[in-house]
Write an enzyme that holds these catalytic residues in place. Structure first.
Site, PDB file in Angstrom:
ATOM      1  CB  CYS A  37      66.211 -11.019 -48.711  1.00 36.75           C
ATOM      2  SG  CYS A  37      66.912 -12.497 -48.032  1.00 36.75           S
ATOM      3  CG  HIS A  38      69.999 -10.770 -45.319  1.00 35.48           C
ATOM      4  ND1 HIS A  38      69.386 -11.903 -45.812  1.00 35.48           N
ATOM      5  CD2 HIS A  38      70.501 -11.106 -44.115  1.00 35.48           C
ATOM      6  CE1 HIS A  38      69.534 -12.880 -44.935  1.00 35.48           C
ATOM      7  NE2 HIS A  38      70.195 -12.430 -43.892  1.00 35.48           N
ATOM      8  N   GLY A  39      68.294  -6.869 -47.601  1.00 36.40           N
ATOM      9  CA  GLY A  39      68.466  -5.506 -48.105  1.00 36.40           C
ATOM     10  C   GLY A  39      68.185  -4.413 -47.087  1.00 36.40           C
TER      11      GLY A  39
END
Length: 134
Positions: free
Chosen positions: A58-60
């Site tokens: 995801c935003h990782g």
């Protein structure tokens, strides 16, 4: 390093990349908070230097961007992070799982089953290789 259930992880200041078999960077709001923490970025860079698998969901991938680890790679992420990936010199690919070397990135929580299956496969192969060469 295996932690006992209910045991809190060590603080980032004391974390050593050599103690872990894989690094997984979750999504949500955590990466935007952690990407400004130089100790967290140092750990991510040190871990990447080990060559062991790094998963980001995801935003990782924002952590990987801030750590300077994405240029020249193929990656995926939550769609709003895609412009950051390309601005950092990586190629954004809109697929459930993108594997580039040690990096395994996925777009969203719904992609986690395929990402985790691949991460576990990579870890099993590494373990078998290490046992053969022990």
């Amino acid at each position: 390093m295996a932690l006992k259930t209910g045991t809190p992880p060590p603080p980032i200041e004391g974390a050593r990349a050599s103690d872990y078999d894989a690094l997984f960077i979750p999504g949500g709001l955590a990466p935007s908070e952690l990407r400004v923490n130089e100790q967290a970025l140092r750990f991510v860079r040190e871990f990447a230097e080990t060559g062991r698998p790094v998963g980001a969901l995801c935003h990782g991938p924002q952590m990987l961007i801030s750590a300077g680890l994405v240029c020249g790679r193929r990656m995926t992420s939550w769609r709003e992070v895609a412009p950051e990936i390309t601005a950092a010199g990586a190629t954004y690919v809109d697929e459930a799982l993108v594997e580039d070397g040690q990096f395994l990135t996925a777009r969203k929580p719904g992609d986690m089953p395929v990402q985790m299956h691949r991460l576990l496969t990579v870890l099993d192969r590494r373990r078998a290789h290490d046992e053969e060469n022990a």
